[in-house]
Design an enzyme around this catalytic site. Structure first.
Site, PDB file in Angstrom:
ATOM      1  N   THR A  87      44.900 -11.301   8.275  1.00 56.24           N
ATOM      2  CA  THR A  87      44.867 -12.278   9.354  1.00 56.24           C
ATOM      3  C   THR A  87      44.386 -13.596   8.742  1.00 56.24           C
ATOM      4  OG1 THR A  87      44.306 -10.571  10.951  1.00 56.24           O
ATOM      5  CG2 THR A  87      43.900 -12.847  11.610  1.00 56.24           C
ATOM      6  N   LYS A 162      49.346 -13.240  16.534  1.00 55.97           N
ATOM      7  CA  LYS A 162      48.079 -12.527  16.390  1.00 55.97           C
ATOM      8  C   LYS A 162      46.908 -13.326  16.979  1.00 55.97           C
ATOM      9  CE  LYS A 162      44.712 -10.120  14.314  1.00 55.97           C
ATOM     10  NZ  LYS A 162      44.417  -8.764  13.986  1.00 55.97           N
ATOM     11  N   LYS A 237      36.051 -14.735  13.699  1.00 55.64           N
ATOM     12  CA  LYS A 237      37.015 -15.261  12.721  1.00 55.64           C
ATOM     13  C   LYS A 237      38.355 -15.576  13.415  1.00 55.64           C
ATOM     14  CE  LYS A 237      40.140 -13.775   9.097  1.00 55.64           C
ATOM     15  NZ  LYS A 237      40.632 -12.752   8.185  1.00 55.64           N
TER      16      LYS A 237
HETATM   17  P1  NAD Z   1      37.778  -5.788   3.892  1.00 52.41           P
HETATM   18  O1  NAD Z   1      36.785  -6.811   3.525  1.00 52.41           O
HETATM   19  O2  NAD Z   1      37.324  -4.379   4.158  1.00 52.41           O
HETATM   20  O3  NAD Z   1      38.919  -5.704   2.746  1.00 52.41           O
HETATM   21  C1  NAD Z   1      39.388  -6.807   2.027  1.00 52.41           C
HETATM   22  C2  NAD Z   1      39.513  -6.376   0.571  1.00 52.41           C
HETATM   23  O4  NAD Z   1      40.080  -7.449  -0.192  1.00 52.41           O
HETATM   24  C3  NAD Z   1      38.161  -6.047  -0.066  1.00 52.41           C
HETATM   25  O5  NAD Z   1      38.186  -4.704  -0.552  1.00 52.41           O
HETATM   26  C4  NAD Z   1      38.036  -7.072  -1.195  1.00 52.41           C
HETATM   27  O6  NAD Z   1      37.388  -6.564  -2.367  1.00 52.41           O
HETATM   28  C5  NAD Z   1      39.482  -7.394  -1.459  1.00 52.41           C
HETATM   29  N1  NAD Z   1      39.666  -8.673  -2.146  1.00 52.41           N
HETATM   30  C6  NAD Z   1      39.070  -9.860  -1.876  1.00 52.41           C
HETATM   31  N2  NAD Z   1      39.518 -10.811  -2.738  1.00 52.41           N
HETATM   32  C7  NAD Z   1      40.412 -10.206  -3.540  1.00 52.41           C
HETATM   33  C8  NAD Z   1      41.209 -10.655  -4.633  1.00 52.41           C
HETATM   34  N3  NAD Z   1      41.179 -11.935  -5.038  1.00 52.41           N
HETATM   35  N4  NAD Z   1      42.021  -9.762  -5.236  1.00 52.41           N
HETATM   36  C9  NAD Z   1      42.045  -8.466  -4.826  1.00 52.41           C
HETATM   37  N5  NAD Z   1      41.330  -7.979  -3.801  1.00 52.41           N
HETATM   38  C10 NAD Z   1      40.511  -8.846  -3.177  1.00 52.41           C
HETATM   39  O7  NAD Z   1      38.564  -6.362   5.146  1.00 52.41           O
HETATM   40  P2  NAD Z   1      39.487  -5.553   6.189  1.00 52.41           P
HETATM   41  O8  NAD Z   1      38.680  -5.133   7.353  1.00 52.41           O
HETATM   42  O9  NAD Z   1      40.289  -4.530   5.438  1.00 52.41           O
HETATM   43  O10 NAD Z   1      40.420  -6.725   6.713  1.00 52.41           O
HETATM   44  C11 NAD Z   1      41.482  -7.229   5.922  1.00 52.41           C
HETATM   45  C12 NAD Z   1      42.267  -8.213   6.762  1.00 52.41           C
HETATM   46  O11 NAD Z   1      42.716  -7.556   7.933  1.00 52.41           O
HETATM   47  C13 NAD Z   1      41.440  -9.422   7.228  1.00 52.41           C
HETATM   48  O12 NAD Z   1      42.261 -10.556   7.160  1.00 52.41           O
HETATM   49  C14 NAD Z   1      41.071  -9.061   8.658  1.00 52.41           C
HETATM   50  O13 NAD Z   1      40.862 -10.196   9.455  1.00 52.41           O
HETATM   51  C15 NAD Z   1      42.301  -8.279   9.085  1.00 52.41           C
HETATM   52  N6  NAD Z   1      42.080  -7.332  10.174  1.00 52.41           N
HETATM   53  C16 NAD Z   1      40.995  -6.509  10.193  1.00 52.41           C
HETATM   54  C17 NAD Z   1      40.815  -5.625  11.249  1.00 52.41           C
HETATM   55  C18 NAD Z   1      39.635  -4.700  11.293  1.00 52.41           C
HETATM   56  O14 NAD Z   1      39.361  -4.136  12.377  1.00 52.41           O
HETATM   57  N7  NAD Z   1      38.930  -4.481  10.189  1.00 52.41           N
HETATM   58  C19 NAD Z   1      41.765  -5.555  12.278  1.00 52.41           C
HETATM   59  C20 NAD Z   1      42.903  -6.371  12.210  1.00 52.41           C
HETATM   60  C21 NAD Z   1      43.033  -7.247  11.145  1.00 52.41           C
END
Ligand code: NAD
Length: 289
Positions: A87, A162, A237
């Protein structure tokens, strides 16, 4: 398909695991998170993206997406799909898509709705932006990672859908929570409140599917001490992204702005950080007018 998967956090890991379970060859890369079983580990994002049919990213924000995209776009083979499920802000989504198209790739911005439970269990809905050809390339994977995908329009349309959806969600959750807190003070039983509203014109997903009152309605984070679920800071966010987008196109979103302010206070100045976004209800319980 040969798939590269970058960003194996809360959302990315179960999505990658579902692709493996469906028989795809998945290579993963994350700065810190481990690869789920069956995903082979690449040494860098560029290596992860090389010679893949599709590369999927699931990253925290637009700035990180832009930096990862700058690394992987030159490494990807022409005609490959680039599916970003993070997102992020609409501008970053469009900028990354422009670079990908210029490199002969098929980009799709496809944020998901459904949360952590959704990513693990499958019932994520993806909202996709990109060309017909790019969507067609990615579509079979959406079926595996979620329940359905809606092709919303050109690049950026997925992110637009979204943040509009989540702006409604933030506003309705606050409305539902303040109504419960008012009902309490009026001496109305919470179960009666649910029975009426969930079948009357005040119904919404926040009330019917994710009721913020413990012990009422379906199982929800309220029944688990408001452990997320969907964390208040993630709602903040998304609300901020909605207001950033509204600013860019000069759209009036007074309730979206107010919801953003309330979640900001809740997360930054009260005890909302790490709580589910429905914990607005105990917050309102403590407030007076
Ligand atoms: P998260 O923080 O658990 O996962 C993100 C991952 O990206 C981490 O493991 C981090 O180490 C990795 N990362 C960061 N920089 C990086 C790089 N340069 N190279 C490689 N890996 C890298 O977050 P999440 O909860 O999995 O969310 C991910 C996305 O999904 C976000 O944009 C969030 O807004 C969206 N989202 C989350 C939810 C939820 O309920 N968690 C729901 C819908 C959407």
């Amino acid at each position: 398909m040969k798939i590269g998967f970058i960003g194996l956090g809360n959302m990315g890991a179960p999505m990658a695991a579902n692709l493996v379970a469906a028989g795809h060859a998945v290579t993963g890369f994350d700065l810190t998170a481990p690869c789920p079983d069956g995903v082979s580990k690449a040494a860098s994002a560029a290596e992860c993206a090389t010679a893949q049919d599709v590369v999927i990213t699931m990253l925290p924000n637009g700035a990180i997406l832009r930096s990862v995209a700058a690394e992987i776009v030159p490494a990807m083979q022409a005609g490959a799909g680039f599916v970003d499920c993070s997102t992020v802000d609409v501008e970053s989504a469009r900028a990354v898509a422009d670079d990908a198209v210029a490199a002969g790739l098929l980009p799709v911005d496809a944020p998901g709705s459904g949360g952590i439970g959704g990513a693990a269990g499958g019932p994520l809905t993806f909202m996709a932006g990109g060309s017909d050809a790019a969507f067609a390339k990615a579509d079979p994977l959406f079926d595996i990672m979620g329940q359905k995908a809606v092709h919303c329009g050109a690049s950026g349309a997925g992110q637009a859908a979204k943040i509009c959806n989540n702006m409604i969600l933030g506003v309705t959750m606050i409305g539902t929570c303040e109504a419960f807190a008012l009902a309490d003070k009026l001496g109305l039983d919470r179960q009666k409140m649910f029975d009426v509203v969930s079948t009357s014109s005040g119904y919404s997903w926040s009330m019917n599917a994710y009721c913020p009152a413990p012990g009422i309605g379906p199982q929800s984070p309220a029944d688990n001490d408001y452990k997320p679920g969907f964390a208040a800071e993630l709602m903040l966010k998304d609300l901020r992204l909605s207001q950033q987008a509204a600013e860019t196109v000069d759209a009036a979103t007074p309730l979206g702005q107010h919801a953003t302010d309330l979640y900001k206070t809740f997360v930054e100045d009260e005890d909302g950080l790490g709580m589910d976004f429905s914990a607005m209800l105990p917050r309102f319980e403590k407030k007076s007018r």
